[in-house]
Design an enzyme around this catalytic site. Sequence first.
Site, PDB file in Angstrom:
ATOM      1  CG  ASP A   1      -6.461  -1.379   2.592  1.00 40.76           C
ATOM      2  OD1 ASP A   1      -6.168  -1.071   1.426  1.00 40.76           O
ATOM      3  OD2 ASP A   1      -6.392  -0.587   3.543  1.00 40.76           O
TER       4      ASP A   1
ATOM      5  CG  ASN B   1     -10.326   0.393  -3.304  1.00 44.03           C
ATOM      6  OD1 ASN B   1     -10.551  -0.364  -2.373  1.00 44.03           O
ATOM      7  ND2 ASN B   1      -9.118   0.740  -3.654  1.00 44.03           N
TER       8      ASN B   1
ATOM      9  CD  GLU C   1      -4.658  -1.326  -8.973  1.00 43.80           C
ATOM     10  OE1 GLU C   1      -5.187  -0.800  -9.951  1.00 43.80           O
ATOM     11  OE2 GLU C   1      -4.147  -0.675  -8.044  1.00 43.80           O
TER      12      GLU C   1
ATOM     13  CG  ASP D   1      -3.395  -4.398 -12.618  1.00 43.69           C
ATOM     14  OD1 ASP D   1      -3.461  -4.224 -11.403  1.00 43.69           O
ATOM     15  OD2 ASP D   1      -3.488  -3.472 -13.449  1.00 43.69           O
ATOM     16  CB  ILE D   2      -6.795  -6.800  -8.643  1.00 47.69           C
ATOM     17  CG1 ILE D   2      -5.885  -7.589  -7.697  1.00 47.69           C
ATOM     18  CG2 ILE D   2      -8.268  -7.057  -8.293  1.00 47.69           C
ATOM     19  CD1 ILE D   2      -6.050  -7.235  -6.238  1.00 47.69           C
TER      20      ILE D   2
ATOM     21  CG  HIS E   1     -10.362   3.319   0.178  1.00 43.44           C
ATOM     22  ND1 HIS E   1      -9.667   3.132  -1.000  1.00 43.44           N
ATOM     23  CD2 HIS E   1     -11.033   4.480   0.022  1.00 43.44           C
ATOM     24  CE1 HIS E   1      -9.886   4.139  -1.818  1.00 43.44           C
ATOM     25  NE2 HIS E   1     -10.718   4.976  -1.219  1.00 43.44           N
TER      26      HIS E   1
END
Length: 348
Positions: free
Chosen positions: A233, A224, A260, A216-217, A229
Amino acid sequence: MSHQAASILIIDDVPDNLRLLSEMLRQQNFQVRKATSGIMALNTINELPPDLILLDIQMPGMDGYEVCRRLKNDDNTKLIPIIFLSALNESVDKVKAFSLGAVDYIAKPFDLEEVLARVNNQLQLQALRRTLEKRNQSLKKAMEDLERAYNESSNLRTRLENANHELKMANRKLEALATIDGLTQIANRRRFDDYFEQKWQECLQMQQPITLLLGDIDFFKPYNDHYGHRMGDRCLCQVAQTIENTVLQPNDLAARYGGEEFGVVLPHTGIERAKKIANSILENIRDLAIAHAASSVSSTVSLSLGVHVLIPTEAIAPNTLIECCDQALYAAKEQGRDRLIFTQTLPP
């Protein structure tokens, strides 16, 4: 699919959201319809199915998850792409959305240009899918015609073989479209689930270890919020490609698990190789040096990883491996993030 031909249904109980989205989409010459509840939306879709749906989650009566579930369980509507737009931004919400069949997830407050970009992307994919389906139908008909005339000419046999080759190529393109994540261009959740089940059974029969990684980031929502956003991305794409490039064996699979979060399936892999790959993933993500001013653990983008390895038995359900790996990931976050937690289930 031209803009004039594309029909979009917006389902949201907030009038301001409906107004903003409908005005923006109509300016792009989309045909826009609106619904303020799940029941109204289902009735509208049954009367005239749209080409794409923008769906809120939190609505009175029937929430967006239930609307999505009903549409995906109906043969007449299951292929309509659904993009969730929601203020819910936890991983569990995104994972649930993708598991129900959503093709994308946009967090509120949304950026209109981002919504438009994702809408155009999904309409292009939908148009390609329809083109391939029509091609499939025409090729199948050609094959049937050729089979009836098979004994009349050797030339017809050659044409049949060519048509069969074209059909296989079209099917491969369609299959790839259904199993690749549109944003990151690595395997999607559907591919992950299918591959994990396949390799579990294979390792069960051969009594070989199987390892699962869930990553998981760290602090991606603040990323974000801070960078926007579009940069979010771009970050997801860089992380995804780095993970995939680190996992080099043909039997290994890296996938976007949801939002994520990323998953890696390592069949026939024990403790030593699992640790080596997991540590390489962490180091390679750090080496990207993507600035993350909103992180409280690192000045650059980092990853929390949970890893679990076991040898499948008839007494262990496949989901057990996922649950153990998820617990390891949770422990990595609890212990400060930007780290790896490794666990294993010892054989009896």
